[in-house]
Motif scaffolding. Structure first.
Motif, PDB file in Angstrom:
ATOM      1  N   SER A  45       2.820  73.614 -36.672  1.00 59.15           N
ATOM      2  CA  SER A  45       4.057  72.850 -36.669  1.00 59.15           C
ATOM      3  C   SER A  45       5.319  73.212 -36.750  1.00 59.15           C
ATOM      4  O   SER A  45       6.370  72.769 -36.241  1.00 59.15           O
ATOM      5  CB  SER A  45       3.491  71.832 -37.991  1.00 59.15           C
ATOM      6  OG  SER A  45       4.639  70.979 -38.394  1.00 59.15           O
ATOM      7  N   LEU A  46       5.482  74.384 -37.376  1.00 68.12           N
ATOM      8  CA  LEU A  46       6.566  75.216 -37.491  1.00 68.12           C
ATOM      9  C   LEU A  46       7.044  75.419 -36.123  1.00 68.12           C
ATOM     10  O   LEU A  46       8.363  75.777 -35.650  1.00 68.12           O
ATOM     11  CB  LEU A  46       6.505  76.295 -38.367  1.00 68.12           C
ATOM     12  CG  LEU A  46       6.663  76.063 -39.852  1.00 68.12           C
ATOM     13  CD1 LEU A  46       6.237  77.089 -41.010  1.00 68.12           C
ATOM     14  CD2 LEU A  46       8.154  75.443 -40.336  1.00 68.12           C
ATOM     15  N   GLY A  47       6.079  75.825 -35.275  1.00 70.51           N
ATOM     16  CA  GLY A  47       6.349  76.511 -33.871  1.00 70.51           C
ATOM     17  C   GLY A  47       6.899  75.217 -33.201  1.00 70.51           C
ATOM     18  O   GLY A  47       7.918  75.446 -32.341  1.00 70.51           O
ATOM     19  N   THR A  48       6.439  73.981 -33.216  1.00 67.24           N
ATOM     20  CA  THR A  48       7.052  72.660 -32.721  1.00 67.24           C
ATOM     21  C   THR A  48       8.346  72.655 -33.332  1.00 67.24           C
ATOM     22  O   THR A  48       9.361  72.312 -32.396  1.00 67.24           O
ATOM     23  CB  THR A  48       6.144  71.573 -33.009  1.00 67.24           C
ATOM     24  OG1 THR A  48       4.792  71.846 -32.705  1.00 67.24           O
ATOM     25  CG2 THR A  48       6.802  70.431 -32.308  1.00 67.24           C
ATOM     26  N   GLU A  99      14.893  77.690 -30.960  1.00 64.32           N
ATOM     27  CA  GLU A  99      14.644  78.874 -31.216  1.00 64.32           C
ATOM     28  C   GLU A  99      13.274  79.419 -30.451  1.00 64.32           C
ATOM     29  O   GLU A  99      12.140  79.540 -30.991  1.00 64.32           O
ATOM     30  CB  GLU A  99      14.329  79.080 -32.721  1.00 64.32           C
ATOM     31  CG  GLU A  99      15.545  78.602 -33.476  1.00 64.32           C
ATOM     32  CD  GLU A  99      16.652  79.627 -33.625  1.00 64.32           C
ATOM     33  OE1 GLU A  99      16.131  80.648 -32.955  1.00 64.32           O
ATOM     34  OE2 GLU A  99      17.708  79.407 -33.814  1.00 64.32           O
ATOM     35  N   HIS A 100      13.300  79.376 -29.047  1.00 61.71           N
ATOM     36  CA  HIS A 100      12.296  79.626 -28.259  1.00 61.71           C
ATOM     37  C   HIS A 100      11.275  80.928 -28.578  1.00 61.71           C
ATOM     38  O   HIS A 100      10.331  80.873 -28.427  1.00 61.71           O
ATOM     39  CB  HIS A 100      12.435  79.521 -26.882  1.00 61.71           C
ATOM     40  CG  HIS A 100      13.228  78.333 -26.559  1.00 61.71           C
ATOM     41  ND1 HIS A 100      13.332  77.720 -25.100  1.00 61.71           N
ATOM     42  CD2 HIS A 100      13.068  76.889 -27.052  1.00 61.71           C
ATOM     43  CE1 HIS A 100      13.852  76.364 -25.227  1.00 61.71           C
ATOM     44  NE2 HIS A 100      13.518  76.062 -26.280  1.00 61.71           N
ATOM     45  N   SER A 118       9.578  80.397 -32.019  1.00 61.54           N
ATOM     46  CA  SER A 118       8.508  79.462 -31.580  1.00 61.54           C
ATOM     47  C   SER A 118       7.424  80.107 -31.085  1.00 61.54           C
ATOM     48  O   SER A 118       6.270  79.777 -31.201  1.00 61.54           O
ATOM     49  CB  SER A 118       9.102  78.356 -30.817  1.00 61.54           C
ATOM     50  OG  SER A 118       8.160  77.348 -30.555  1.00 61.54           O
ATOM     51  N   ARG A 119       7.457  80.715 -29.982  1.00 57.51           N
ATOM     52  CA  ARG A 119       6.413  81.550 -29.239  1.00 57.51           C
ATOM     53  C   ARG A 119       5.708  82.549 -29.932  1.00 57.51           C
ATOM     54  O   ARG A 119       4.320  82.421 -30.098  1.00 57.51           O
ATOM     55  CB  ARG A 119       6.996  82.189 -28.159  1.00 57.51           C
ATOM     56  CG  ARG A 119       6.159  82.789 -26.773  1.00 57.51           C
ATOM     57  CD  ARG A 119       6.465  83.601 -26.140  1.00 57.51           C
ATOM     58  NE  ARG A 119       7.595  82.975 -25.148  1.00 57.51           N
ATOM     59  CZ  ARG A 119       7.159  82.342 -24.049  1.00 57.51           C
ATOM     60  NH1 ARG A 119       5.919  82.459 -23.650  1.00 57.51           N
ATOM     61  NH2 ARG A 119       8.170  81.873 -23.253  1.00 57.51           N
ATOM     62  N   ALA A 120       6.235  83.222 -30.784  1.00 53.76           N
ATOM     63  CA  ALA A 120       5.556  84.293 -31.953  1.00 53.76           C
ATOM     64  C   ALA A 120       4.686  83.233 -32.933  1.00 53.76           C
ATOM     65  O   ALA A 120       3.594  83.742 -33.088  1.00 53.76           O
ATOM     66  CB  ALA A 120       6.633  85.012 -32.429  1.00 53.76           C
ATOM     67  N   THR A 121       5.590  82.156 -33.346  1.00 50.92           N
ATOM     68  CA  THR A 121       4.706  81.446 -34.459  1.00 50.92           C
ATOM     69  C   THR A 121       3.483  80.792 -33.861  1.00 50.92           C
ATOM     70  O   THR A 121       2.413  80.828 -34.635  1.00 50.92           O
ATOM     71  CB  THR A 121       5.849  80.435 -34.977  1.00 50.92           C
ATOM     72  OG1 THR A 121       6.857  81.075 -35.646  1.00 50.92           O
ATOM     73  CG2 THR A 121       5.236  79.641 -36.217  1.00 50.92           C
ATOM     74  N   LEU A 129       7.009  75.928 -23.525  1.00 48.00           N
ATOM     75  CA  LEU A 129       7.900  77.108 -23.774  1.00 48.00           C
ATOM     76  C   LEU A 129       7.807  77.824 -22.250  1.00 48.00           C
ATOM     77  O   LEU A 129       8.888  78.286 -21.861  1.00 48.00           O
ATOM     78  CB  LEU A 129       7.551  77.975 -24.833  1.00 48.00           C
ATOM     79  CG  LEU A 129       7.698  77.512 -26.292  1.00 48.00           C
ATOM     80  CD1 LEU A 129       6.992  78.546 -27.173  1.00 48.00           C
ATOM     81  CD2 LEU A 129       9.182  77.395 -26.314  1.00 48.00           C
ATOM     82  N   ALA A 130       6.629  78.012 -21.672  1.00 45.61           N
ATOM     83  CA  ALA A 130       6.401  78.651 -20.350  1.00 45.61           C
ATOM     84  C   ALA A 130       7.244  77.839 -19.273  1.00 45.61           C
ATOM     85  O   ALA A 130       7.876  78.477 -18.404  1.00 45.61           O
ATOM     86  CB  ALA A 130       5.088  78.627 -19.985  1.00 45.61           C
ATOM     87  N   ARG A 131       7.353  76.479 -19.297  1.00 46.25           N
ATOM     88  CA  ARG A 131       7.961  75.579 -18.488  1.00 46.25           C
ATOM     89  C   ARG A 131       9.341  75.907 -18.637  1.00 46.25           C
ATOM     90  O   ARG A 131      10.144  75.777 -17.856  1.00 46.25           O
ATOM     91  CB  ARG A 131       7.382  74.210 -18.714  1.00 46.25           C
ATOM     92  CG  ARG A 131       7.958  73.122 -17.781  1.00 46.25           C
ATOM     93  CD  ARG A 131       7.686  71.994 -18.090  1.00 46.25           C
ATOM     94  NE  ARG A 131       8.892  71.316 -18.528  1.00 46.25           N
ATOM     95  CZ  ARG A 131       9.071  70.172 -19.270  1.00 46.25           C
ATOM     96  NH1 ARG A 131       7.863  69.670 -19.687  1.00 46.25           N
ATOM     97  NH2 ARG A 131       9.979  69.602 -19.721  1.00 46.25           N
TER      98      ARG A 131
END
Length: 1000
Positions: A746-749, A756-757, A760-763, A790-792
Motif C-alpha cells: 500500500s505504501l508503494g502505491t 516518488e517512483h 515506490s519500486r524499492a518498497t 512504474l515500468a510503463r
C-alpha cells in the motif's frame, strides 16, 4: 419541495422516450406505438382525440382503417406496459384516449413543478435556492425533448418544452450572475451561446459575466459577433435590451456592477488583466460544535471579544480566553462563534480541538492539513511540509472572511502557524495558560459564573419553581461549586433526574464529597467532587459503560460505540448513552444528517472516567473493549469499501474479529460511503493508532489498508502515510509477515501518487518478495500491477506487459474482478501507444464490462476516459467529446476536483484537434479555473501553455504570450525544466507563427 427521486419516474420524454418498470426498462416498439405513447404523454392526464392521433400518424392521407389501426396500437401498447409491470391506465374516453400518469412519474411534470417552485423562491428573495432548483430541473434533461422522433405533430409540442428548458437555463444563469458567480459562469455561457447563437438573452448574460470578470473587450466582441449574425441570418438589428447593454459597457456606467452583497459572495475583486483570471469556488466550512441551548452569563467578556474580533483598526483579531478547568472556555468560544458566524464570517468557521491538556497534543501540520481539506484542497495538492501548508492556508484565507477557533491550545508554538495572514479573518483561542507570545492577541480571563447567572442556569435546568422554593439552598449550592459551570451543570442534571431530592440535601452531599477530595486543587476539586457524586449515583451498568467508553479515541463519538464497548446487540445503541447524557457526564456534540447523535467527553470528564475504569471494570476486559471498537471501525470501513468497489476487490484483509454495528445503522450511514469516510477520517486514523498501541496488529494493518483504498479516492495522503507508519510498527513488532507485506504494498502505491517512483519500486519489490514467500495471489497481483505501472512510466513497455500478464494470472487465481479490470485499463495505454488501437479497445471493453457488472463507478469513469482518449487518437472527435463529457459529469457528481481538471483538459485537447478553437478555449479556461481553485500551480501552468496555443490560433497572440509568461514563471519556480524549455520555445515563436484559420 418537489421530489427529485429518479426511482419514481416511470415515463421520460425529456430526451429520447423511455419507459421504466419495476423490473427495468420496458420496450415499446418504435413506430406507431411510440408515437401514440408520446402523444398521450405530452398531453398526460388529458384526453387526446382519435382524430388527432390519426392526423399525427398519417398527416392528411389516412387509410380507411386508420381508426381501427389506432385501436389495435393502443391495445398492444396496453399489453406491453402491463407486461412491464406498469400500474398505469390508458382509458378510452370519447373522443379518444387518456393516459393517467401521477405527476412524479413523468419527468416533464417534475421539471415543470420544479421550475414553478423555483420561480416562487426567486420571488421570495431566495435566489440561491431558486438557482439550485432550476439547475436540478434542467439537469434532469437527457437531450432534446422526444429526441429521435421525427413526427411533425410531436415536434411542435416538443419544441415548446425545449423552449421552457432554455428559459429555465437563462433564469438560473441570471440568478447566479446576481449572486456573484460571473467567473464560474463564463465557460458555460460561452458554450450555450455557441449552441444557441440567436438567443439574445443568453448573449446578454454572457456579456455581463465577461464585463464583471474584467473582460470588457471580449464582452463587446460577443455583442458585435451576435449583431453580425442577426443581420446576416434575419436581417434584424439586436433588440433594445442588447443594444442598451452594449452602450452601458462602452460608457463604463455603474449599472452592471454587483450589489455589495453579491460582491462579497463573489469572493474577490474582478481582475484588471486581459487574461482570463479564474477565481476559486469558495468552500465554506462549518466546523463549529453545537451551541449550548441554555447558555448564560459572561456578557461583558463576550462583548469585548466580539469588539476585538471585528474591530476596524485591527491587523487581525485574535482573542485568547484563559481559564481554569471547568470554567466553560470551550462553551464560551463556541457560543461566540455561532453569534458571529452569519454576519461577520460568512465564508466559514474552522474549528479544531488542539488537545493541549492531553498527553498527545495535535501537531500543527496535521491541523493545517485538515483545514486545507475543509477549504476545498484535495489531499494530493496539500504540501508535505509545515511551511508549504502555512503558505497555502494563508493564501486561501487572504480574500475570505473566516473565523478560526482553536480550542485547548498548549503553547504559542502550536498556535502561531494557524493564524491567518489577513485582517478579514479572526481567531478565537482557549488555553489554560496565557499565550503572551501570540502577536496582537487580547488575553481575556474567563471567571466563574456570578451568583445571578449561576442561579439562572440552575433555573433553566431544574425549573424556576424548585429553585425559588429553596432559594437559600440554591445560593449555597452555587457557592459550594464555586460558580463553575461544568460542576453546576453536572449537579443540576443530577437534581433534575431526582425531583424528590431537596437542594439542601445536595449541598450536604457535595460538601462531604469535597472534603473527601480536599487534596485536589480548588477548581479541579470542585469538578471532581461533582463528578464523583454523580458517578456514584449511577447504576452499575451505566458506571461500566462510562468507564469503558472513555477508552474510545476521537474527539466525537458515534452512538454505536456504546454497543461495541459493552458487546451489546441493542438495535439502538445510542439509547445506552442517554443515562450519561441526562446527568451531563457525556455531551451531545452534534446531530448527523441521518438523525444519529454524536457525543463527546469534556476533557476532565474523560480523565475522571479513565481513573474510575480500573475500579469498575476488570483490566482484562479493557483490551476486549478496545478490540471491539477497532473491529467496529474495521467492519464499517470494509463495508464502505465494498459499496464503492462492488465487493472485496483490490484489497487485502486479515483475520481480526469484526464487531458489526446494527444493520439499520450501517445502511443509513454508508448510503454515501466516501462521505462517511471523510466525516470519520479522524476517528479511523485514531483507531489505527489505538490498535497499534494495544498490540492488536491484525486489526491494525487490516484497518489501515482498508482505509487507504478510500484515502486514495479522496486524496488523504497524509493520513494514508500516518496510519501505515503506526501499523508497520505493530506488525513488525509482532512478526506479522502478511500484515507487513500488505502495508508495504500500500505504501508503494502511495509513493506512486507522490511521484516518488524510485522509493515506490524499492518498497513494492520488498513487499513482492514477502508475498512470494507467502504465495498470496492477491498481494502478488497488486504488487506486480503497480510495478508494471512504474515500468510503463519509465518507458520499459516490454517489462510492463510481462508484469501485467503475471498480475492478470494472480488476480484470476482469487477471482479479483476489479484487479483484472484495472490491468486491462492500464495495459490498453501501452497498446494504443504502439498503434494497436483495436486490441486496446478490446481490453477497455472487457474492463468496462467488469466494472458495469459490479457497479464500480470509479472504474467506469476511468475506463470511459481511456476510451474517449482512444477515440480521439482515431480522429473520432465527436464521439470522443460525447464520451469525455459523460465522464466529466461523473467526476463532478463524485466531487473529484482533480479528475474534473483532467477531463476539461482532455476536452480542450479534442476540441483543438478538431479545429474547434472557440470550444477548446472554453474547456481550457474551465480547466484553468479548476486547477487554480485547488492551488495546483504546476497543473495550471500546463493548462496555460495549451490555452496560449489556442488563443494564437484565434488570432489573439498577445493574450497567448501573457499566459506563456506566467507559465514560465511557475515552471522556473518549481524546477520543471523540461516544461520550462517547451514554454520558452512556444513563446519565442508565438508571435512569428502565422495563425491557423480558426473554425469557430
Amino acid at each position: 419541495m418537489v421530489s427529485d427521486d429518479a426511482a419514481d419516474t416511470t415515463f421520460r420524454i425529456l430526451g429520447p422516450i423511455e419507459v421504466e418498470g419495476p423490473a427495468g426498462p420496458v420496450h415499446i416498439p418504435p413506430g406507431r406505438q411510440q408515437v401514440i405513447l408520446a402523444l398521450l404523454l405530452v398531453e398526460a392526464n388529458q384526453i387526446v382525440s382519435t382524430e388527432h392521433i390519426v392526423d399525427a400518424l398519417w398527416d392528411d392521407q389516412p387509410p380507411d382503417t386508420a381508426r381501427t389501426q389506432v385501436q389495435i396500437c393502443v391495445s398492444r401498447l396496453r399489453k406491453n406496459m402491463a407486461a412491464g409491470g406498469l400500474d398505469v391506465a390508458i382509458d378510452t374516453r370519447p373522443p379518444g384516449y387518456r393516459l393517467q400518469v401521477p405527476g412524479a412519474h413523468l419527468d416533464a411534470h417534475t421539471f415543470t413543478a420544479r421550475v414553478s417552485e423555483a420561480r416562487v423562491l426567486a420571488d421570495e428573495g431566495r435566489a440561491a435556492e431558486a438557482a439550485a432548483l432550476l439547475r436540478a430541473a434542467v439537469g434532469s434533461w437527457r437531450g432534446p425533448c422526444l429526441h429521435g422522433m421525427p413526427n411533425r405533430a410531436l415536434r411542435t409540442r416538443a419544441l415548446r418544452l425545449d423552449e421552457e428548458r432554455l428559459s429555465a437555463t437563462e433564469d438560473y444563469l441570471g440568478l447566479e450572475l446576481d449572486l456573484g458567480k460571473h467567473f464560474q459562469l463564463v465557460g458555460e455561457m460561452t458554450r450555450l451561446v455557441h449552441e444557441h447563437p440567436l438567443r439574445e438573452r443568453l448573449r446578454g448574460l454572457l456579456m455581463i459575466a465577461l464585463h464583471r470578470s474584467g473582460r470588457q473587450a471580449e464582452a463587446l466582441e460577443v455583442y458585435r459577433s451576435g449583431r453580425g449574425l442577426l443581420i446576416e441570418e434575419l436581417g434584424l438589428e439586436p433588440g433594445p435590451e442588447l443594444r442598451l447593454l452594449e452602450s452601458t459597457i462602452l460608457s463604463g456606467a455603474d449599472e452592471l456592477r454587483l450589489a455589495p452583497a453579491a460582491d462579497a459572495a463573489a469572493g474577490a475583486a474582478p481582475p484588471v488583466a486581459e487574461e482570463p483570471a479564474p477565481v476559486a469556488q469558495v468552500e465554506r466550512p462549518r466546523q463549529l460544535p453545537a451551541d449550548t441551548a441554555d447558555f448564560v452569563g459572561h456578557d461583558d467578556l463576550i462583548h469585548t471579544a466580539e469588539s476585538v474580533l471585528t474591530g476596524a483598526d485591527r491587523a487581525i483579531g485574535v482573542v485568547v480566553i484563559v481559564g481554569r478547568p471547568g470554567v466553560g472556555k470551550s462553551t464560551v468560544v463556541t457560543h461566540i462563534g455561532h453569534r458571529m458566524a452569519r454576519d461577520h464570517f460568512p465564508d466559514g468557521q474552522l474549528y479544531c480541538d488542539l488537545r493541549g491538556t492531553g498527553t498527545d497534543p495535535s501537531a500543527t501540520a496535521d491541523v493545517l492539513g485538515r483545514f486545507l481539506l475543509a477549504l476545498g484542497i484535495p489531499g494530493p495538492m496539500i504540501p508535505g511540509g509545515l511551511d508549504g501548508r502555512v503558505e497555502m492556508y494563508r493564501t486561501l484565507l487572504a480574500e475570505r472572511r473566516v473565523l478560526v477557533v482553536l480550542d485547548d491550545a498548549v503553547s504559542e508554538r502550536q498556535v502561531l502557524p494557524l493564524l491567518p495572514g489577513s485582517s478579514n479573518c479572526a481567531v478565537l483561542i482557549t488555553s489554560r495558560t496565557r499565550l503572551t507570545g501570540v502577536p496582537g492577541a487580547r488575553q481575556l480571563d474567563l471567571d466563574v459564573l456570578g451568583a445571578d447567572d449561576a442561579l439562572a442556569l440552575l433555573r433553566r435546568v431544574i425549573g424556576p419553581g424548585r429553585v425559588d422554593r429553596e432559594l437559600e439552598s440554591a445560593g449555597a449550592l452555587v457557592r459550594t461549586v464555586g460558580g463553575l459551570p461544568l460542576a453546576l451543570r453536572i449537579i443540576a442534571a443530577r437534581l433534575a433526574a431526582r425531583p424528590h431530592w431537596s437542594l439542601a440535601s445536595m449541598v450536604h452531599r457535595l460538601a462531604s464529597e469535597r472534603h473527601r477530595l480536599d487534596e485536589l486543587a480548588h477548581g479541579e476539586m470542585t469538578v471532581r467532587a461533582s463528578l464523583s457524586l454523580t458517578h456514584d449515583g449511577l447504576d452499575p451498568a451505566a458506571r461500566r459503560l462510562f468507564g469503558l467508553l472513555s477508552l474510545a479515541e476521537g474527539t466525537t463519538l458515534p452512538g454505536w460505540l456504546a454497543g461495541a464497548v459493552l458487546d451489546h446487540d441493542h438495535p439502538f445503541p445510542s439509547d445506552l448513552l442517554e443515562p450519561l447524557v441526562d446527568v451531563q457526564m457525556l455531551e451531545v456534540a452534534a446531530v448527523e444528517s441521518t438523525g444519529e447523535f454524536r457525543y463527546r467527553f469534556q476533557d476532565m470528564v474523560r480523565l475522571f472516567a479513565r481513573e474510575r475504569l480500573a475500579a469498575e471494570v476488570e483490566p482484562a476486559d479493557h483490551a476486549g473493549a478496545v478490540a471491539r471498537v477497532v473491529g467496529g471501525w474495521l467492519a464499517l470501513a470494509e463495508r464502505a469499501h465494498r459499496r464503492v468497489y462492488g465487493g472485496d476487490y483490490a484489497v487485502l484483509h486479515g483475520t481480526g474479529a469484526r464487531w458489526l454495528p446494527p444493520a439499520g445503522y450501517v445502511d443509513q450511514v454508508l448510503a454515501e460511503p466516501l462521505d462517511w469516510m471523510a466525516g470519520e477520517q479522524a476517528n479511523l486514523c485514531a483507531a489505527v493508532a489505538q490498535a497499534a498501541k494495544w498490540g492488536l496488529d491484525e486489526l491494525c494493518w487490516d484497518l489501515a489498508v482498508t482505509v487507504a483504498t478510500l484515502c486514495e479516492l479522496r486524496g488523504y495522503l497524509v493520513d494514508w502515510q500516518r496510519t501505515h507508519d503506526d501499523a508497520l510498527v505493530a506488525t513488525r513488532r509482532a512478526g506479522n509477515t502478511r500484515g507487513t507485506a500488505a502495508l508495504l504494498a500500500s505504501l508503494g502505491t502511495l509513493d506512486i501518487y507522490r511521484g516518488e517512483h524510485t522509493r515506490s519500486r524499492a518498497t513494492l519489490t520488498e513487499a513482492l518478495g514477502l508475498f512470494v514467500a507467502l504465495d498470496d495471489p492477491r498481494g502478488l497481483g497488486l504488487c506486480r500491477r503497480d510495478l508494471a505501472l512504474l515500468a510503463r512510466y519509465a518507458g520499459e513497455d516490454d517489462q510492463a506487459l510481462t508484469l501485467y500478464q503475471q498480475a492478470l494470472e494472480d488476480f484470476g487465481r482469487v477471482d479479483d474482478a476489479v484487479g483484472r479490470a484495472s490491468v486491462f485499463t492500464q495495459r490498453a495505454h501501452i497498446l494504443s501507444r504502439h498503434g494497436q488501437r483495436e486490441l486496446a479497445g478490446t481490453q477497455l471493453a472487457e474492463a468496462m464490462e467488469i466494472y458495469r457488472a459490479i457497479g464500480y463507478e470509479g472504474g467506469i469513469a476511468h475506463t470511459l476516459r481511456r476510451i474517449g482518449q482512444l477515440q480521439a487518437q482515431a480522429g473520432e472527435f465527436e464521439q470522443a467529446t460525447r464520451t469525455l463529457t459523460e465522464v466529466l459529469e461523473m467526476v463532478r457528481h463524485s466531487r473529484d476536483v482533480i479528475g474534473e481538471g483532467h477531463l476539461l483538459c482532455n476536452l480542450g485537447e479534442v476540441s483543438a484537434a478538431a479545429h474547434r478553437y472557440d470550444l477548446a478555449r472554453m474547456y481550457y479556461e474551465q480547466a484553468l479555473t479548476a486547477r487554480e481553485n485547488i492551488m495546483d500551480h504546476a497543473g495550471a501552468a500546463t493548462v496555460r501553455v495549451a490555452l496560449a496555443d489556442v488563443l494564437t490560433r484565434l488570432e489573439q497572440p498577445k493574450l497567448g504570450a501573457g499566459l506563456l509568461t506566467q507559465a514560465l514563471s511557475t515552471f522556473t519556480e518549481l524546477g520543471m525544466d523540461r516544461e520550462r524549455a517547451a514554454a520558452e520555445r512556444a513563446l519565442g515563436t508565438i508571435t512569428a507563427a502565422p495563425a491557423e484559420p480558426a473554425t469557430r
